[in-house]
Enzyme design. Structure first.
Site: not given
Ligand code: UD1
Length: 383
Positions: A99, A121, A135, A212, A214, A245
């Site tokens: 998702d 899934e 999601e 974590h 949103r 996270h």
């Molecule tokens: C995303 C997925 C969510 C999943 C989650 C797992 C979407 C909309 N959401 O949400 O379904 O459960 O991943 O983690 O696709 N960041 C880093 N390094 C990393 C990973 C993340 O710095 O390795 C930071 C970045 O600043 C980024 C923020 O985390 O802007 C959020 O990451 P993002 O993928 O936008 O959303 P998640 O909340 O991680």
């Protein structure tokens, strides 16, 4: 017959944990499948940790991640990056998972190029548009676009049938998360994160937590963290372990409300093998995650789910997961009940695993073999 080009697209940590076992299952048949792993890089560090655990390297990494990325930014950059890759490689089939925004983009671009798409899934639903956000809607959009729907459970299959999908395009496979969890747990284990090796799992009760989502940013997350601090305050034998996270929004809230407590251990994100082995050694889990709801049942650990809805009601029905929402007092009360009422704890801890038998990835490879005419028979479904 010539082998078929399968492009496996993912971008975040949870997709990677559930897709790597599928990639490895497909790679067992090199005469049938020529597999290419394409990552959008929606996540950077957290994604590579998982790939390393499964000895995989992406063939292509679009590297789109930037700090505090918006959903529209992720969507537009993933779509334009994937468009060029698919245009050039011309795969015979595209596989996406779950998702995330990456999954949605991979499926959509596949559709634009008229390449068949498989959705692993498929069919999970909360039927709440904004929870989990975005999601729930991503997942429905992927199902619309996909040609083959790999539903993990009978319930996810039923959801799809109710929405008008034909049974001929749906296969009940079990959850690939269960394959990954079963393959990763070790009885004797030295953690990669040194702080975890210092924990006395015999004499303290460890609660592993993650947060974590949103839709929980802001007040809901503040309430969750306040409850957790009170649990640590009032239970001298409890240690709360929280790998935080990398999202800057999450980190700010976590460090401002939870740091400096002797019974709360805040860690950098730990790798997948550490995470599973930590869960297996914990007393129970507190989380707003999707995937942990599946993993906890493998290890018979109760989970307090800190969100308002779930697209995985099977674990609640089975009794393994308690849907607590994000209200501080509800989270606190149910956690205290788990710590003080052994009947309640044992009931949750002995719930059956409704999600899988460890063979989902192999089934998916088998179904694709049949789809392309390499074998005649389909595998037995997971029921
Ligand atoms: C995303 C997925 C969510 C999943 C989650 C797992 C979407 C909309 N959401 O949400 O379904 O459960 O991943 O983690 O696709 N960041 C880093 N390094 C990393 C990973 C993340 O710095 O390795 C930071 C970045 O600043 C980024 C923020 O985390 O802007 C959020 O990451 P993002 O993928 O936008 O959303 P998640 O909340 O991680």
């Amino acid at each position: 017959m010539q082998s078929k080009k399968i492009m496996v697209i993912f971008g975040t940590r949870p997709e990677a944990t559930k897709m790597c076992t599928v990639v490895n299952a497909l790679n067992k048949y090199p005469e049938r499948f020529d597999v290419k792993v394409v990552v959008t890089g929606q996540h950077k560090e957290q994604l590579y940790q998982v790939l390393q655990n499964f000895n995989l390297k992406p063939d292509i990494d679009l590297g789109i991640m930037k700090e505090n990325q918006s959903l529209s930014y992720v969507t537009s950059s993933a779509i334009s990056g994937l468009d060029s890759v698919i245009q050039e490689d011309k795969p015979d089939f595209i596989l996406v998972h779950g998702d995330t925004t990456t999954s949605f983009c991979g499926a959509l671009v596949g559709f634009y190029h008229k390449i068949p798409v498989g959705h692993i899934e498929a069919g999970l639903r909360s039927y709440e548009k904004y929870s989990p956000w975005p999601e729930e809607v991503n997942r429905r959009l992927v199902d619309v676009v996909a040609d083959i729907l790999f539903a993990p459970t009978a319930l996810s299959c039923e959801n799809l049938i109710k929405e008008g999908y034909k049974k001929e395009q749906i296969y009940i496979t079990g959850q690939t998360a269960i394959d990954a969890a079963m393959a990763t747990y070790k009885e004797e284990y030295l953690f990669n994160e040194p702080e975890l090796n210092k924990i006395d799992f015999e004499n303290s009760r460890v609660i592993t937590m993650t947060a974590h989502r949103r839709e929980n940013y802001g007040e809901p997350m503040r309430q969750m963290f306040t409850a957790i601090r009170r649990i640590a305050d009032n239970n001298p034998d409890v240690l709360i372990v929280y790998p935080v996270h990398l999202s800057p929004t999450v980190r700010e809230m976590a460090y401002s409300t939870l740091s400096g407590h002797e019974r709360i251990l805040l860690l950098e994100p730990i790798d997948f093998v550490d995470m599973l082995n930590l869960q297996a050694r914990s007393h129970f889990i507190m989380s707003d995650s999707g995937g942990l709801q599946e993993e906890c049942v493998v290890f018979h650990k109760p989970l307090v789910l800190m969100r308002d809805t779930t697209e995985r009601p099977e674990a609640i029905e089975a009794g393994a997961v308690y849907l607590a929402g994000t209200d501080e007092s509800v989270i606190y009360d149910v956690s205290m009940k788990l710590l003080t009422d052994s009947n309640f704890y044992n009931q949750m801890a002995t719930a059956r695993n409704p999600f899988g038998d460890g063979k989902a990835s192999e089934r998916i490879a088998h179904i694709l073999s049949q789809y392309f005419g390499f074998v005649d028979e389909l595998p037995e479904e997971f029921l």
